[in-house]
Design an enzyme around this catalytic site. Structure first.
Site: not given
Ligand code: BES
Ligand code: ZN
Ligand code: MN
Length: 500
Positions: A267, A272, A279, A290, A349, A351, A353
């Site tokens: 990834k 992000d 966020k 990220d 968010d 994104e 996947r």
């Molecule tokens: N890059 C983030 C995941 C992340 C968040 C990694 C904090 C490390 C610390 C990912 O893209 C994301 O935002 N995931 C969301 C998914 C949700 C919207 C289903 C998350 O984990 O909040």
């Molecule tokens: Zn992310």
């Molecule tokens: Mn995200």
């Protein structure tokens, strides 16, 4: 840093410094006993006076120890002998290196590699000493206007092994440890670079540079190419950004062209923001990390190339920014992935996947033996496993076991989580084949379930590194994980293959 291997008496080593361990309370390790004998009880006397207890991570630097050939003796605390294991070993090495780096000794003989640890070979101890050393001397100061370099930095380490019969094993372990460490350093550097420098195009340039150095075959796809390939999910993420998206592939050919490769997919979200599902502001800067999955793929390929592993390894890196903007994807939008499956983007968010699913479909064209994706995918994984273990998912239990074992060996561990059908239900959408989120419960599992729908044609594993790819707070910075696990996995596989 230069490393070499030596066997023989520690008291006779001509060196600027010899490093030996002390167990708690005040108990000499065997190398320390040898020095103490040569020095007619000098070390024992110092311990009796109470200057060193032997606590893990403590150090005591001695000058002018009588009747030894080296200028200095560095005592390193190991903690209690019965509790001396992998973690304590790494801590002791790191503590020794930090101290050495601050003394005037530019080279040293380290005897810690001879300490007994249950179930760990000389080879393991040597390669761990190399990676721990490189971890301890790592600096990222290229963006400071003044680099405060050390006056006399450590340059050369000699690691001792028990007998002459261990010399060649030791040397091979140095080679593996160094390659791993250099992969880790590259991965840390890329992770630490801010998003205004480390853009998708920057990652592509790095890949092209590596191709020159290591002879990889490389390809960088741009927006038009991805449109032609119908990568609707990846492009949906990139829409809000001014930075053009890239799909980078690198190929290490160590085996016959026809041998199916191991494909590593990373990834590469260079920042992000969350997109329209923005966020919160606190710690958002950390979303420059990220792209640590992409960095791990580049780091692992570098290690594989340096080791000239006799196998084929392909890196696939989908990379873009996730930004809000007038053209950005909005919650509820439905997009068509390269596989033809449609996705309702309920949260912009989620994104990672979306870019990974198209990369997983793209990976099919390499006729892969195995595909492993690496991603800072879910905050839920941080909640589940903290900053200790990566989350591991696989549609093949033998592959999962291999990766778990590699992580255990490299002290870069993962823990397997389920991919059961029962969780797929949470991804139901009223408007498309699936939604891109599955609600709060088991967030890491539903993210992996989403990816599994694009990985049906091969043996596949997914490593969620959200909790381990970087550290926050005072020591904020990329860790280079899981390069050690992946490199070990590749080494293991290439060894097993050449034995067949
Ligand atoms: N890059 C983030 C995941 C992340 C968040 C990694 C904090 C490390 C610390 C990912 O893209 C994301 O935002 N995931 C969301 C998914 C949700 C919207 C289903 C998350 O984990 O909040
Ligand atoms: Zn992310
Ligand atoms: Mn995200």
């Amino acid at each position: 840093m230069e490393f070499s291997i030596k066997s023989g008496n520690p008291e006779k080593q001509r060196s600027a410094c010899v490093v030996v361990g002390i167990y708690e309370p005040r108990k000499l390790s065997s190398a320390a006993i040898a020095i103490d004998r040569g020095a007619k009880g000098y070390l024992g006397e110092i311990l009796r006076r109470g200057d060193m207890e032997g606590k893990t991570g403590s150090t005591l630097l001695l000058h002018g120890v009588p009747h030894v050939a080296c200028d200095r003796v560095l005592l390193v605390g190991l903690g209690k002998e019965r509790e001396f294991r992998e973690k304590e070993y790494g801590d002791a090495v790191r503590a020794a290196i930090r101290t050495l780096n601050e003394t005037g000794a530019m080279e040293a003989v380290v005897c810690l590699t001879e300490l007994p640890i249950k179930k760990r070979t000389t080879s393991w101890k040597v390669s761990q000493a190399v990676t721990a050393t490189m971890e301890a001397v790592y600096r990222f100061d290229r963006l400071k206007s003044k680099q405060d370099g050390l006056r006399r930095p450590l340059r050369k380490l000699t690691l001792s092994v028990p007998t002459r019969a261990d010399l060649s094993t030791g040397e091979e372990a140095v080679r593996q440890g160094l390659a791993t460490a250099q992969g880790v350093s590259l991965s840390r550097d890329l992770g630490n670079l801010p998003s205004n420098i480390c853009t998708p195009s920057y990652l592509a340039e790095q890949a092209l540079g590596m191709a020159k150095t290591y002879g990889f075959k490389t390809e960088v796809l741009g927006h038009k190419d991805m449109e032609r390939l119908k990568m609707g999910a990846l492009l949906a993420v990139s829409r809000g950004s001014r930075e053009p998206a890239r799909l980078i592939t690198l190929e290490h050919h160590g085996a016959d062209r026809k041998t199916p490769p191991i494909v590593l997919v990373g990834k590469g979200i260079t920042f992000d923001t969350g997109g329209i599902s923005l966020k919160p502001a606190a710690e958002m800067d950390e979303m420059k990390f990220d792209m640590c999955g992409a960095a791990a793929v580049l780091g692992t390929l570098k290690a594989a190339a340096q080791l000239q592993l006799p196998m084929n390894v392909v890196g696939v890196i989908p990379t873009c920014e996730n930004m809000p903007g007038g053209n950005a994807t909005k919650p509820g939008d439905v997009v068509t992935s390269m596989s033809g499956q449609t996705i309702e983007v309920l949260n912009t968010d989620a994104e990672g996947r979306l870019i990974l699913c198209d990369a997983l479909t793209y990976a099919e064209r390499f006729n892969p033996e195995i595909v492993i994706d690496i991603a800072t995918l879910t905050g839920a994984c941080v909640i589940a496993l903290g900053h200790v273990a990566s989350g591991l998912f696989s549609n093949d239990d033998a592959l999962a076991r291999e990766l778990l074992a590699a992580g255990d060996y490299a002290v870069d561990r993962a823990w397997q989580l389920p991919l059961w059908e029962d969780y797929q239900e949470q991804l139901k959408s009223n408007f498309a084949d699936m939604a891109n989120i599955g609600g709060r419960p088991a967030g890491s599992v539903t993210a992996a379930c989403f990816l599994s729908r694009f990985a049906r044609k091969y043996r596949w594993a997914h490593i969620d590194i959200a909790g381990v790819a970087w550290k926050s707070g005072k020591e904020k910075g990329a860790t280079g994980r899981p390069v050690p696990m992946l490199t070990r996995f590749l080494i293991q596989r290439s060894a097993a293959r050449s034995q067949r």
